[in-house]
Write a protein that holds these residues in place. Structure first.
Motif, mmCIF file in Angstrom:
data_model
loop_
_atom_site.group_PDB
_atom_site.id
_atom_site.type_symbol
_atom_site.label_atom_id
_atom_site.label_comp_id
_atom_site.label_asym_id
_atom_site.label_seq_id
_atom_site.Cartn_x
_atom_site.Cartn_y
_atom_site.Cartn_z
ATOM 1 N N SER A 111 -11.709 33.028 -4.516
ATOM 2 C CA SER A 111 -12.366 31.646 -4.066
ATOM 3 C C SER A 111 -11.586 30.855 -4.895
ATOM 4 O O SER A 111 -11.269 29.614 -5.132
ATOM 5 N N ASP A 112 -11.356 32.219 -6.679
ATOM 6 C CA ASP A 112 -11.077 30.969 -8.018
ATOM 7 C C ASP A 112 -11.674 29.234 -7.683
ATOM 8 O O ASP A 112 -11.312 28.942 -8.486
ATOM 9 N N SER A 113 -13.397 29.521 -7.635
ATOM 10 C CA SER A 113 -14.054 28.347 -7.388
ATOM 11 C C SER A 113 -15.417 29.091 -8.171
ATOM 12 O O SER A 113 -16.106 29.993 -7.277
ATOM 13 N N SER A 114 -16.171 28.023 -9.077
ATOM 14 C CA SER A 114 -17.126 28.396 -8.914
ATOM 15 C C SER A 114 -18.144 27.850 -8.294
ATOM 16 O O SER A 114 -19.663 29.035 -8.437
ATOM 17 N N GLN A 115 -17.675 26.782 -7.212
ATOM 18 C CA GLN A 115 -18.707 26.492 -6.641
ATOM 19 C C GLN A 115 -19.110 27.398 -5.366
ATOM 20 O O GLN A 115 -20.387 27.959 -5.004
ATOM 21 N N THR A 116 -18.209 28.827 -5.288
ATOM 22 C CA THR A 116 -18.199 30.260 -4.592
ATOM 23 C C THR A 116 -20.280 30.644 -4.698
ATOM 24 O O THR A 116 -20.617 31.066 -4.171
ATOM 25 N N ILE A 117 -20.079 31.199 -6.681
ATOM 26 C CA ILE A 117 -21.346 31.505 -6.253
ATOM 27 C C ILE A 117 -22.958 30.551 -6.374
ATOM 28 O O ILE A 117 -23.462 31.117 -6.227
ATOM 29 N N ILE A 118 -22.161 29.470 -7.162
ATOM 30 C CA ILE A 118 -23.475 28.518 -6.373
ATOM 31 C C ILE A 118 -23.387 28.535 -5.409
ATOM 32 O O ILE A 118 -25.546 28.872 -4.942
ATOM 33 N N ASP A 119 -22.947 28.479 -4.415
ATOM 34 C CA ASP A 119 -23.398 28.090 -2.964
ATOM 35 C C ASP A 119 -24.210 29.284 -2.149
ATOM 36 O O ASP A 119 -24.775 29.624 -2.086
ATOM 37 N N CYS A 120 -23.501 30.707 -2.820
ATOM 38 C CA CYS A 120 -24.047 31.696 -3.350
ATOM 39 C C CYS A 120 -25.288 31.945 -3.487
ATOM 40 O O CYS A 120 -26.719 32.652 -2.195
ATOM 41 N N PHE A 121 -26.038 31.666 -4.519
ATOM 42 C CA PHE A 121 -27.830 31.507 -5.192
ATOM 43 C C PHE A 121 -28.331 30.462 -4.185
ATOM 44 O O PHE A 121 -29.187 30.687 -3.957
ATOM 45 N N LEU A 122 -27.813 28.955 -4.444
ATOM 46 C CA LEU A 122 -28.229 27.622 -2.999
ATOM 47 C C LEU A 122 -29.036 28.698 -2.072
ATOM 48 O O LEU A 122 -29.953 28.112 -1.129
ATOM 49 N N ASN A 123 -27.879 29.993 -0.834
ATOM 50 C CA ASN A 123 -28.223 29.883 0.172
ATOM 51 C C ASN A 123 -29.288 31.630 0.157
ATOM 52 O O ASN A 123 -30.047 31.116 0.918
ATOM 53 N N GLU A 124 -29.504 32.439 -0.973
ATOM 54 C CA GLU A 124 -30.039 32.957 -1.346
ATOM 55 C C GLU A 124 -31.743 32.727 -1.348
ATOM 56 O O GLU A 124 -32.437 32.625 -0.314
ATOM 57 N N VAL A 125 -31.747 31.082 -2.478
ATOM 58 C CA VAL A 125 -32.833 30.983 -2.477
ATOM 59 C C VAL A 125 -34.143 30.384 -1.723
ATOM 60 O O VAL A 125 -34.922 30.114 -0.977
ATOM 61 N N LYS A 126 -32.452 29.476 -0.755
ATOM 62 C CA LYS A 126 -32.953 28.799 0.506
ATOM 63 C C LYS A 126 -33.761 30.157 1.623
ATOM 64 O O LYS A 126 -34.525 29.806 1.902
ATOM 65 N N LYS A 127 -33.238 31.345 1.810
ATOM 66 C CA LYS A 127 -33.157 32.057 3.031
ATOM 67 C C LYS A 127 -35.216 32.867 2.012
ATOM 68 O O LYS A 127 -35.935 33.173 3.017
#
Length: 402
Positions: A111-127
């Motif tokens: 995606s060329d965007s660091s937001q992809t990594i951030i979203d991945c982490f935030l989804n995981e901690v929520k889950k």
């Protein structure tokens, strides 16, 4: 109020999140919290790699990968055998984040965007139901026989085990030092050189493959060198700044560099080459025929520095001019006065002394039930995704051993 957890991670950055998620994966029943002093988490991830997040580097052999770490090379060899760049790719892939390799080996999300990594982490901690608590500035760390107590500006926490993932936070280093750890004092790593010199004055943006040495030391690096409006940058300079972080700090960032613009040619070889060009191209103007593979503007500048008029014919170059030119090409001396920080890749050499950490588990040898992940340790790397890989690997080992 007293909040009880099994595990508390101090630091809401890359290493903190990666530790928390992997601990929860392995131990779904654990009650886990991440404490972040700022109001945002993962802020360094956001700006890294110019906002694209340079997740890791396409170097898949553990012992080779370890060579990119001026501090931590020996210690990381074992950990990299447990979790290397290939494991990082697989970890993100399993969570729907695909990475791509660029020409220089750096790896980014497609995606060329660091937001992809951030979203991945935030989804995981929520889950995983991990508590992410912001605006929690640690005021004290206390160890009893049974548990750890952490006091912040707004709460008191108790936990069985604690993971320190605070990067180069001097405050946390001070706490650790009070608890008996040795801290290697921090100095900047990854910076560019400030140079004012006629020869490079109007060459901003010019790049050449060069070898650079710091005079009077054993420091030496090769690679692309970029001329900027404040001096010199590019991989060769950044590499030198990382490997020489302590030594250059000791010189107060005042030193001389020797630049070989021909990278592998020495003085004699360059002189021989110039002499044969003089014979073969006798009638050509020196400025019209640059025999080496680097930008014409740089060639013209080095001719001028060697007291050669640009309209001179090759046949008319004197022995003295050829000798001077050869010297400029293979051993140009430039005075460095100070440094500039390299973009947003702020990296510090220094941190918890590596001798006090068990690298099989990432646990403190001094304080049981205290673990370390990422840059809080005296580990740093050259630019290219290596500092993140250190965060992923050390965090992963914490999670397997906690």
């Amino acid at each position: 109020m007293n909040s009880k957890y099994d595990i508390i991670i101090i630091g809401g950055g890359a290493a903190g999140f990666f530790s928390a998620i992997n601990i929860a994966d392995k131990n779904p029943d654990f009650k886990i919290a991440i404490l972040e002093r700022g109001k945002e988490v993962l802020s360094k991830v956001k700006v890294s790699g110019g906002g694209r997040c340079n997740v890791t580097h396409a170097c898949f052999i553990p012992n080779d990968l370890a060579k990119f770490y001026p501090r931590g090379e020996k210690e990381l060899r074992g950990p990299f055998h447990q979790f290397c760049s290939g494991d990082t790719i697989e970890w993100f892939d399993k969570r729907g984040v695909e990475l791509k390799i660029e020409e220089d080996g750096r790896m980014f999300p497609i995606s060329d965007s660091s937001q992809t990594i951030i979203d991945c982490f935030l989804n995981e901690v929520k889950k995983q139901k991990i508590d992410v608590l912001t605006n929690q500035s640690v005021k004290s760390l206390f160890k009893s026989d049974e548990f750890w107590k952490i006091e912040t500006n707004s709460d008191v926490f108790a936990c069985q085990k604690i993971v320190i993932a605070t990067g180069s936070s001097t405050k946390i280093w001070d706490f650790l030092s009070e608890l008996g750890h040795s801290i290697v004092s921090p100095v900047p790593s990854l910076f560019t050189f400030n140079i004012k010199d006629e020869r490079i004055n109007n060459l901003m943006g010019v790049s050449a493959n060069a070898t650079v040495k710091v005079k009077g030391t054993n420091l030496k690096a090769s690679g692309p060198l970029l001329i900027t409006h404040w001096g010199m940058s590019g991989p060769a300079i950044l590499r030198l700044s990382a490997w020489g972080a302590r030594e250059l700090f000791g010189l107060n960032y005042q030193f001389t560099i020797q630049v070989n613009w021909l990278k592998d040619f020495n003085f004699e070889e360059a002189l021989e080459e110039l002499n044969s060009i003089k014979l073969e191209n006798a009638k050509k103007q020196v400025d019209k025929f640059c025999p080496f593979d680097f930008p014409k503007r740089l060639w013209e500048s080095l001719l001028t520095a060697s007291s050669v008029q640009l309209t001179t014919k090759w046949a008319d170059l004197s022995k003295k001019q050829l000798t001077t030119l050869s010297e400029q090409l293979t051993n140009g001396q430039f005075q460095v006065n100070g440094k500039s920080t390299f973009k947003e890749e702020f990296v510090t050499a220094g941190g918890v002394d590596l001798k006090e950490v068990n690298f099989k588990t990432m646990e403190s040898k001094i304080l049981p039930n205290l673990y370390f992940a990422g840059e809080v340790l005296n580990i740093d790397a050259i630019t290219g995704g290596f500092n993140f890989q250190n965060a992923w690997t050390t965090s992963y080992i914490v999670s397997q051993n906690i």
